[in-house]
Design a protein around this motif. Structure first.
Motif, mmCIF file in Angstrom:
data_model
loop_
_atom_site.group_PDB
_atom_site.id
_atom_site.type_symbol
_atom_site.label_atom_id
_atom_site.label_comp_id
_atom_site.label_asym_id
_atom_site.label_seq_id
_atom_site.Cartn_x
_atom_site.Cartn_y
_atom_site.Cartn_z
ATOM 1 N N GLN A 28 0.816 -1.218 0.000
ATOM 2 C CA GLN A 28 0.000 0.000 0.000
ATOM 3 C C GLN A 28 0.851 1.270 0.000
ATOM 4 O O GLN A 28 0.309 2.369 0.099
ATOM 5 C CB GLN A 28 -0.914 0.001 1.235
ATOM 6 C CG GLN A 28 -1.891 -1.144 1.260
ATOM 7 C CD GLN A 28 -2.835 -1.098 0.069
ATOM 8 O OE1 GLN A 28 -3.440 -0.069 -0.233
ATOM 9 N NE2 GLN A 28 -2.955 -2.214 -0.639
ATOM 10 N N VAL A 29 2.160 1.133 -0.072
ATOM 11 C CA VAL A 29 3.056 2.279 0.071
ATOM 12 C C VAL A 29 3.529 2.758 -1.304
ATOM 13 O O VAL A 29 4.016 1.974 -2.118
ATOM 14 C CB VAL A 29 4.265 1.914 0.973
ATOM 15 C CG1 VAL A 29 5.234 3.089 1.084
ATOM 16 C CG2 VAL A 29 3.796 1.467 2.351
ATOM 17 N N ALA A 73 0.095 9.557 1.825
ATOM 18 C CA ALA A 73 1.183 10.319 2.447
ATOM 19 C C ALA A 73 2.289 9.443 3.027
ATOM 20 O O ALA A 73 3.109 9.923 3.790
ATOM 21 C CB ALA A 73 0.654 11.297 3.502
ATOM 22 N N ARG A 74 2.327 8.163 2.653
ATOM 23 C CA ARG A 74 3.469 7.309 3.010
ATOM 24 C C ARG A 74 4.256 7.100 1.727
ATOM 25 O O ARG A 74 3.711 6.590 0.748
ATOM 26 C CB ARG A 74 3.019 5.966 3.578
ATOM 27 C CG ARG A 74 2.358 6.090 4.942
ATOM 28 C CD ARG A 74 1.915 4.738 5.452
ATOM 29 N NE ARG A 74 0.947 4.171 4.508
ATOM 30 C CZ ARG A 74 0.590 2.892 4.499
ATOM 31 N NH1 ARG A 74 1.098 2.038 5.348
ATOM 32 N NH2 ARG A 74 -0.281 2.451 3.619
ATOM 33 N N LEU A 75 5.531 7.480 1.744
ATOM 34 C CA LEU A 75 6.307 7.467 0.512
ATOM 35 C C LEU A 75 7.722 6.976 0.776
ATOM 36 O O LEU A 75 8.349 7.377 1.748
ATOM 37 C CB LEU A 75 6.375 8.891 -0.071
ATOM 38 C CG LEU A 75 7.175 9.075 -1.354
ATOM 39 C CD1 LEU A 75 6.508 8.351 -2.521
ATOM 40 C CD2 LEU A 75 7.324 10.556 -1.664
ATOM 41 N N VAL A 76 8.181 6.095 -0.099
ATOM 42 C CA VAL A 76 9.582 5.683 -0.109
ATOM 43 C C VAL A 76 10.212 6.306 -1.349
ATOM 44 O O VAL A 76 9.703 6.149 -2.455
ATOM 45 C CB VAL A 76 9.727 4.146 -0.157
ATOM 46 C CG1 VAL A 76 11.195 3.753 -0.312
ATOM 47 C CG2 VAL A 76 9.116 3.509 1.081
ATOM 48 N N LEU A 77 11.305 7.026 -1.144
ATOM 49 C CA LEU A 77 12.100 7.533 -2.266
ATOM 50 C C LEU A 77 13.230 6.536 -2.485
ATOM 51 O O LEU A 77 14.096 6.362 -1.630
ATOM 52 C CB LEU A 77 12.640 8.932 -1.963
ATOM 53 C CG LEU A 77 11.573 10.020 -1.873
ATOM 54 C CD1 LEU A 77 12.188 11.344 -1.453
ATOM 55 C CD2 LEU A 77 10.835 10.168 -3.187
ATOM 56 N N ASP A 78 13.175 5.848 -3.624
ATOM 57 C CA ASP A 78 14.116 4.776 -3.951
ATOM 58 C C ASP A 78 15.221 5.376 -4.834
ATOM 59 O O ASP A 78 14.962 5.803 -5.958
ATOM 60 C CB ASP A 78 13.356 3.668 -4.682
ATOM 61 C CG ASP A 78 14.145 2.391 -4.781
ATOM 62 O OD1 ASP A 78 15.092 2.191 -3.988
ATOM 63 O OD2 ASP A 78 13.803 1.562 -5.653
ATOM 64 N N LEU A 79 16.460 5.410 -4.312
ATOM 65 C CA LEU A 79 17.503 6.217 -4.938
ATOM 66 C C LEU A 79 18.767 5.481 -5.394
ATOM 67 O O LEU A 79 19.805 6.120 -5.573
ATOM 68 C CB LEU A 79 17.899 7.349 -3.971
ATOM 69 C CG LEU A 79 16.733 8.182 -3.426
ATOM 70 C CD1 LEU A 79 17.234 9.188 -2.402
ATOM 71 C CD2 LEU A 79 15.981 8.868 -4.554
ATOM 72 N N SER A 133 10.577 7.892 3.642
ATOM 73 C CA SER A 133 11.820 7.185 3.913
ATOM 74 C C SER A 133 12.674 7.202 2.660
ATOM 75 O O SER A 133 12.150 7.268 1.546
ATOM 76 C CB SER A 133 11.544 5.727 4.306
ATOM 77 O OG SER A 133 10.872 5.659 5.533
ATOM 78 N N LEU A 134 13.984 7.114 2.858
ATOM 79 C CA LEU A 134 14.922 7.017 1.742
ATOM 80 C C LEU A 134 15.441 5.592 1.670
ATOM 81 O O LEU A 134 15.664 4.956 2.702
ATOM 82 C CB LEU A 134 16.097 7.979 1.936
ATOM 83 C CG LEU A 134 15.763 9.446 2.176
ATOM 84 C CD1 LEU A 134 17.044 10.258 2.337
ATOM 85 C CD2 LEU A 134 14.908 10.003 1.052
ATOM 86 N N ALA A 143 11.929 -0.724 3.333
ATOM 87 C CA ALA A 143 11.360 0.562 3.750
ATOM 88 C C ALA A 143 9.835 0.529 3.700
ATOM 89 O O ALA A 143 9.160 0.967 4.639
ATOM 90 C CB ALA A 143 11.893 1.690 2.869
ATOM 91 N N ALA A 144 9.278 -0.009 2.617
ATOM 92 C CA ALA A 144 7.839 -0.080 2.474
ATOM 93 C C ALA A 144 7.220 -1.000 3.513
ATOM 94 O O ALA A 144 6.153 -0.704 4.080
ATOM 95 C CB ALA A 144 7.472 -0.550 1.059
#
Length: 113
Positions: free
Chosen positions: A12-13, A43-49, A78-79, A108-109
């Protein structure tokens, strides 16, 4: 290589992967894309970098804007998958005290989910 942004869901993230260079030239468009994802999601977000090769101060401002928007809606950012260069920048600016950082987006998710 200019920044490219891709969005996907892990459970769901919302997860946004940023690849390439995140500089002043790309920051406004990337910021807008991330904020649109946050508005449509919960409003839950993982920035995958792991594919982000470079980030300047404008790029950091994009990450912080995402965090402020998410927290303003009761969520968080989260990063994940930081390259050594990007991790060094995050640590130099002490942003590891603000963001949760994970080795990969799935972990993270799961933590956010």
């Amino acid at each position: 290589m200019k920044a490219t942004v891709t969005h996907r869901k892990i459970g769901q993230v919302d997860t946004v992967a940023i690849a390439g260079r995140l500089t002043a030239a790309e920051a406004p468009a990337v910021r807008q894309e991330i904020l649109q994802v946050l508005e449509r999601g919960d409003a839950r977000l993982v920035l995958d970098l792991p594919e982000m090769t470079f980030c300047d101060s404008s790029g950091l401002s994009v990450l912080i804007s995402a965090l402020k928007a998410a927290r303003g809606s009761g969520g968080n950012v989260s990063l994940a998958g930081l390259t050594p260069a990007v991790r060094a920048l995050i640590e130099l600016t002490r942003l590891q005290q603000v963001f949760e950082i994970f080795d990969d987006a799935e972990v993270a998710a799961a933590r956010m989910g």
